[in-house]
Structures are given as C-alpha cells and as structure tokens.
Scaffold this motif. Sequence first.
Motif, short mmCIF file in Angstrom:
data_model
loop_
_atom_site.label_atom_id
_atom_site.label_comp_id
_atom_site.label_asym_id
_atom_site.label_seq_id
_atom_site.Cartn_x
_atom_site.Cartn_y
_atom_site.Cartn_z
N PHE A 671 0.99 -1.24 -0.02
CA PHE A 671 -0.05 0.03 0.03
C PHE A 671 0.81 1.27 0.09
O PHE A 671 1.92 1.18 0.70
CB PHE A 671 -0.96 -0.07 1.14
N ASP A 672 0.41 2.25 -0.69
CA ASP A 672 1.25 3.59 -0.67
C ASP A 672 0.79 4.34 0.46
O ASP A 672 0.04 4.29 1.05
CB ASP A 672 0.54 4.20 -2.00
N LYS A 673 2.29 5.25 0.60
CA LYS A 673 2.19 5.74 1.99
C LYS A 673 1.05 7.00 1.89
O LYS A 673 0.56 7.53 3.18
CB LYS A 673 3.59 6.50 2.05
N THR A 674 0.44 7.27 0.84
CA THR A 674 -0.56 8.36 1.10
C THR A 674 -1.70 7.95 2.06
O THR A 674 -2.47 8.76 2.72
CB THR A 674 -1.25 8.64 -0.39
N PHE A 675 -1.95 6.67 1.95
CA PHE A 675 -3.10 6.05 3.32
C PHE A 675 -2.53 6.57 4.49
O PHE A 675 -3.46 6.90 5.33
CB PHE A 675 -3.03 4.68 2.84
N LEU A 676 -1.44 6.30 4.96
CA LEU A 676 -0.73 6.75 6.02
C LEU A 676 -1.17 8.15 6.19
O LEU A 676 -1.15 8.79 7.44
CB LEU A 676 0.54 6.09 6.63
N ASP A 677 -0.45 8.99 5.50
CA ASP A 677 -0.56 10.37 5.58
C ASP A 677 -1.62 10.81 5.76
O ASP A 677 -1.84 12.00 6.60
CB ASP A 677 0.40 10.97 4.30
N GLY A 685 0.25 13.94 14.18
CA GLY A 685 0.33 12.61 14.83
C GLY A 685 -1.13 12.13 15.42
O GLY A 685 -1.27 11.45 16.24
N VAL A 686 -1.97 13.02 14.74
CA VAL A 686 -3.42 12.84 15.27
C VAL A 686 -4.10 12.11 14.17
O VAL A 686 -4.29 12.36 13.02
CB VAL A 686 -4.20 14.28 15.37
N GLY A 713 6.14 3.72 3.77
CA GLY A 713 6.18 5.41 4.26
C GLY A 713 6.00 5.33 5.66
O GLY A 713 5.32 6.51 6.24
N VAL A 714 6.31 4.34 6.57
CA VAL A 714 5.92 4.36 7.91
C VAL A 714 7.15 5.07 8.54
O VAL A 714 8.18 4.78 8.76
CB VAL A 714 5.71 3.11 8.59
N GLU A 715 6.49 6.32 9.08
CA GLU A 715 7.53 7.01 9.65
C GLU A 715 7.43 7.58 11.18
O GLU A 715 8.49 8.21 12.01
CB GLU A 715 7.78 8.63 8.90
N THR A 716 6.36 7.32 11.79
CA THR A 716 6.09 7.85 13.14
C THR A 716 5.56 6.54 14.00
O THR A 716 5.27 5.58 13.46
CB THR A 716 5.08 9.01 13.25
N GLU A 717 5.53 6.62 15.38
CA GLU A 717 5.41 5.83 16.31
C GLU A 717 3.85 5.55 16.09
O GLU A 717 3.29 4.41 16.10
CB GLU A 717 5.46 6.37 17.73
N GLU A 718 2.98 6.60 15.94
CA GLU A 718 1.49 6.52 15.87
C GLU A 718 1.13 5.69 14.53
O GLU A 718 0.30 4.84 14.81
CB GLU A 718 0.82 7.84 15.81
N GLN A 719 1.75 6.06 13.52
CA GLN A 719 1.71 5.20 12.16
C GLN A 719 1.81 3.64 12.43
O GLN A 719 1.13 2.72 12.11
CB GLN A 719 2.38 5.87 11.10
N PHE A 720 3.03 3.62 13.22
CA PHE A 720 3.44 2.04 13.32
C PHE A 720 2.49 1.36 14.28
O PHE A 720 2.15 0.12 13.99
CB PHE A 720 4.96 2.15 14.22
N ALA A 721 2.05 2.02 15.27
CA ALA A 721 0.89 1.55 16.21
C ALA A 721 -0.45 0.99 15.63
O ALA A 721 -0.86 0.09 16.05
CB ALA A 721 0.62 2.42 17.47
N ILE A 722 -0.86 1.99 14.41
CA ILE A 722 -2.11 1.80 13.83
C ILE A 722 -1.84 0.65 13.00
O ILE A 722 -2.62 -0.28 13.10
CB ILE A 722 -2.43 3.02 13.09
N PHE A 736 11.59 2.19 11.01
CA PHE A 736 12.62 1.36 11.50
C PHE A 736 13.99 1.73 10.80
O PHE A 736 15.10 1.59 11.53
CB PHE A 736 12.11 -0.16 10.90
N SER A 737 13.95 1.94 9.45
CA SER A 737 15.51 2.30 8.86
C SER A 737 15.06 2.76 7.38
O SER A 737 14.20 2.59 6.75
CB SER A 737 15.92 0.72 8.42
N ARG A 738 16.03 3.81 7.27
CA ARG A 738 16.09 4.25 5.85
C ARG A 738 16.78 3.33 4.98
O ARG A 738 17.49 2.41 5.45
CB ARG A 738 16.93 5.82 5.87
#
Length: 753
Positions: A671-677, A685-686, A713-722, A736-738
């Motif tokens: 899945f593309d990162k636009t979903f997470l954005d 972070g909301v 495109g996972v960049e934040t703790e909130e995105q990871f948790a979801i 996690f890593s570049r």
Amino acid sequence: MAKKAITLESFRMFSLIIIGIFLLAINISVSAFAIDRIINTTEDQFMENLSLQAEGYTESVEQIFANCMMLLNAYNQNILTEGTSEEIHQYLIKTSSKIPSLYNSVYFSDNKGNAYLHTGEVRPVEDMELYLSELKNQENTFITNPYQSYVYHYPVFSFNKIIYDKSGEKKGMLCATMSLSKLHELLSAIKIGKRQIVVIRNSSNTIIYHPDFFKVNKPSETEVLEVLQSNSDNPESITKGIFKVKNQRNQKILTFFNKIHNSDWYLSLIIQEEEYFRFRHSQHVWFILILILSGLSIVVAIAVEIWVSNYFHKKDMLASIYDPLTNLYTRNQFEKLANRMLRRNKKSKFMLVETDIHGFKFINQNYGVAKADAVLIFYANRLKKIIEDEGGILCRGYADHIYSLIKIKSTHAAMTGFKKASIEFAEDIKNYEIQFFPKSGITFYDPDSTDRKTPVSVQTLIGQASFAKSTIKDNILRTWAVYDRHLLQKSNEEHYMESHMEQALADGEFFVMYQPKVNPETEKVEGAEALVRWDSSKLGLMSPGKFIPLFEKNNFIKELDFYVYEQVFKFLKNCIDKGLPVVPVSLNMSRNHSNAAVFIERFMSIFKKYDIPENLIEIEILERSVLTKTDLKEITDTLHKHGFKVAMDDFGSGESSLTMLTNIPVDSLKFDKTFLDNACPANTGVPDKKATNLIAGLIALSKQLEKKILFEGVETEEQFAILRDMNCDLIQGFYFSRPITETEFINYVKNHS
C-alpha cells in the motif's frame, strides 16, 4: 446533430477500393494503348512478312526462269548472228542431244514465221499473229503467254531471245518451249506456308500456275487485274502491291502481287481474309486475357494487402498512423510530422503543449472503461478543434496524455490564446455529464532565443512540457505551467544524465541499497526492498526520483532493472557463501517492460548464473504498465511456476485497482504511503477516523483474499501503532530504517533476525 464518423478500418477499406479502381482504370488504359500498339505493330509485321514471302517467291520464280534463259545464251552467238536460217537449223540439230528434258523443243524462227526445230523439222510457227507481235518486243529476252500447241496437243509457253544480224536488224528469235505441266512441277518444289497459296496470272487474267493444276490455263476467279486496272492509269508500270478482292465464290481474300521480270505475268500470294481476321482475333483474345489477368492481379493484390494488414493489426505488429479510440495521430506519427514542421520552419516559433486529465484513473475506476473512453473522446475532439483551427497538429501520446504543436507569431499572443481557449474549454466541461480537470505543460521554441541556438527535436520539447506539467501535478489550483529558465538547469541535468547513463552503468556508478521490511508484531526483519542509487562523478549522489522518470521516458530503465537484479543476486549469493543470514529481497519491475516472454527469458538467464533459492526473490509489479492485464497475469503465473513471489506495488495510489486482484494472482499487496499520511499525518500525529477505518477495511479485504499486506512510508510511532493493531503483515519506512548499504543491511539483519 453530430456527424457520424467512419471507423479507420472502413476508411482504409474504402481507400483501398478507390485506389484499386483507379489503378485498374490506369492499367486498362495503359494496357489498351500498349496492346493496341503491339497489335498494330504485329499486324504490320504480319503484312510485311507476307509481302516479303511474295517477293521471295517471285525472286525464286525469276531465278528459275533466268536459269531457263541461260540455255538460249549458251548457243554460239556467231552462228546465230552470221549464219543463214539453214546453217542455224543444222547447228540446232547437231546440238539437240544437249537440250534439257524440261524443254519440249528448241527452234529458230525467222522473220517470215518459219520455225526450224532441233528435231530437223521446218514448219510455220503455230500462231503467226502472236509471233509477229512478240518479234516487236522491246526486250531482248522474254517469256510468252501460254498457247495451245497443235503439235503437242497441250498448252505450252516459250522462252524467247531476239536474234540480230551483223547490221543490228532483227533476223528472228531463238525459242525454247516448255509445257505448263513442267512449269507446275518446277514451281511446286518451292515451299510456301500452309495458309497461303501462290498463283501466277498473265495480263489476260489467265492462270499460268496454280497449286491445283486443274485450274491452270483457265480464267482466274479473282479480280486482281481488274482492281489493278481500275486503280491506275498505267497498270503496266505497277510492279507490286496489296489488294483486298473477292473471288467468284464471293470470298474475301488478301492478295500480295509482284510482276515477274521479262513477262506480263503477275505472281500473287493469296491468303483468305478469314485467316487475317483469325490472326487479329487471336491478338484481341490475348488483349482481353491480359486485361482480365491484370484486373485480377490488382484485385488479388488488394485482397492480400487487406488480409496482411488485418493480420498485422490483430497481432499488434503494424504501426498505426491514427489512434483507434480518438482518431488523433499516434505518438510515432506525430513525432514524424512535428519534426518535419520544425525542420521546414527553422526560423519560426512554436508552442508545444502536453495535456492530460487530472485524476483520470479515478474516472476509469469509478465510472468504468466505456465512460472513461467517452470522456477521452470528448476531450480529444474539443482539443482537436482548438488546435487544428490554429493550424497545429496533435496526437494521443498514451492513456489520457495529448501532445499538440502549433506554429506561433509570439509567445505573448500564444499564451493569450491558450488562456482564452482554456476558459472556453472549462465552460464546455461544466456541461458534460462527468466533470474532469485538464492539466497542461507548455514549452516554447524560439530560434532567436539565447538558450536555443541549436535546433531541438519534438522529443525534447515533449520532455520539457512534461517536466513543466509535473511541477503542478499535486496542485489542484493550477491547471498549467510553462517551462522556463528556472527549469533549465534541471533539463540540463537530465540531458547530462541521458548522455552519460550507459557509461555510468558500465563504470558501476549505480549501486543498490536495501530498505528493511519489518514484522510489526515481532519487530524482526523479514525482507527488504532493493532500491537503486546513482553516485555520479559530476552530479553527486542522486535519489531515484531524480533519474528514474527520465529513464522511464527513454526506456533505459529496463537496462537498469536487469543491472539491479544481477547486483542483488550477486549480493545474496555472496552472503550465502559466507554463511551470513539472508532474507527475501523485493525487486521492482518497471512499467516499461512491454514483452512478458522477453522479460522472463532475460530475468531467468541472469538468475540461473547464481545458485540461490527462488524464495529469496520477490518481484514487485505495477498494474499501470505497458503490459496488458493478460500479459501481467502471464508473467505472474510464470514467475510462480519458477518459485518466485509476486507483489503489487503502490496499491491504492491510482496505479492499481481492486478489480485487478481477481485477474492477477499476486501474493502480496504493497500500500502506498498516502494512506498513512491521510490516516495519521506525520506532522500532527493525530489519527483521522475515516481514513483509519479505510485502512482497516483494506487490510481486512486483503486478508480475505489471502494476500500478504505491506505498508510503506511508515515514519512515526503513531503510524506504526495503527498498523500493528490492525494486524498488518509487514511495514517499511524510516521509522525502522532508511535505505542502507549492503554492509549496513547485513548488520541490520544480524541484529533484527
């Protein structure tokens, strides 16, 4: 009411028929002219050959007669000139044994009409009146007309030679008689064609010679002499000619006549006119046959051309001039015409525009292919009217991208006209059933500009317009952008990259980095994506976003793909040989690969060089590829047969659709990162509840379809948790890593396995 447009196939068929009729008409005209010339020439040759045959036969007869005359010239001229009639008589008796058998008699006749025969007889000449007239002949030698001999009781004629005394006065004639039957025997030995006959007549129209001897010494059935006399004031002066006459049976015949020397005999070569017409008929039959064969050849050629053309079109092996959906030019044809315009107008200014529809993929997915095609046709027809009214040309480049080239007077006037047309176009779109929003990239060619000293190709202008349009692709408020000097540096960089890409590949300036794929539940690495970078000796380290779009345009991306594949295979092989831990690596298959069989063959030839397990390799494909859905399914099935995994990349970005999942049996969805954005912006972070619910629904649907799920495109703790809470299978991103080098990746795997 809109005009009904015919299809390209119908137009092509109609054109071929018109061309065929035109060619057939030309063929008939040229063939008729040529064959008529041939027939006339052949007819002239036919007549000339018959005339030459008549002359040749006449010469043969004259030669026979000349040989006969030689007997008379062989006698002693002194005795004939100085001797008395009795002395000449004794001389003839003495030499009688030497007389050829073809003669009946040889005799000397004096001025009184006494004939002194070689047999010893002396008697009056048989026809005193004829003899006295012959004695007045102006020729020294001549041939008499036939007469009935009361001595031999059958018709004879004679070869005569005038004898003069010492004073030059005529003293008589030396004569040799020959029967008409003997003449028939001599002349029958001369061969002639089967379709013609030879007849010899005298001035009284009495037959002297005829192949049928029963007609000899009888009046001729034809009117040759009558025609000759009626067509000339002095018929005796005519020595040859051709006449069409009738015989007594009213048959039309062609007569080629020649007068025989030293006589008043006429030789006629006769051919029935029906033979002549049979000859002409045969020529016309050939003429008709040639016309029929020529016409059939053209018809067959057109039929074969149609069949071959249809075959190649069905197999997509024939380049087209027009796009079958929009009837605009194809990209290839447009480039040919546009480059020709640029070459022929080197001092003129041009405006090139690339236009596409923002969110066209959305229209395609939500309204269906038929509606999307209707939008594209409406959009193309409207643009066509605008551009062609300005004397420009346009084409469908691909999908919804349309290129147009217009010759302009000034940049300012061109932009004013463009803005006015855009406003009018927007009003037309408002009245259309489906709303859409065109976006345009514009570039200008000005030969007087300081930065345009050298001529450019239309491909370069398209690249510039595309580049200008790409700067506003995410800006809904802007509908057009102009390529200007601020973009020139980037264009120059692209030019440098394009001119040095092959050498850079050979020099190893391209290298692979690896971005780990992590299981959110265990936070252990379970895979990686291979990402290419370019460390240019001039431009420095470059990310894919800088050179990949260029390579997709010039098709070099395919070579770079295979280069990356080999580098990854080599890396995995090295790790295995050294006993280092390894995880599956995903390889990107760019959208440019157009032949599934060719791709698989080359991919497998590289893979087989390295002894590594197939389950370490995953291929990421894009639905938006030049490959058809059938080809994508074929390539997926083939990769599965070889033991490889297949993922669909950038799912949900507009590059793929849910309907594709039922057609192409991929193993996982990325899945593309636009979903997470949208669901949880990195800057706030909301979480957004609706967007989060959408992600949950997509994950649930994918699991029902038994597809493995990966979010990038996972960049934040909130995105990871979801994603972790939604049981996402794998995640990839800076959280996690570049992307990291080979050495760094080996250490990462060691520490996170």
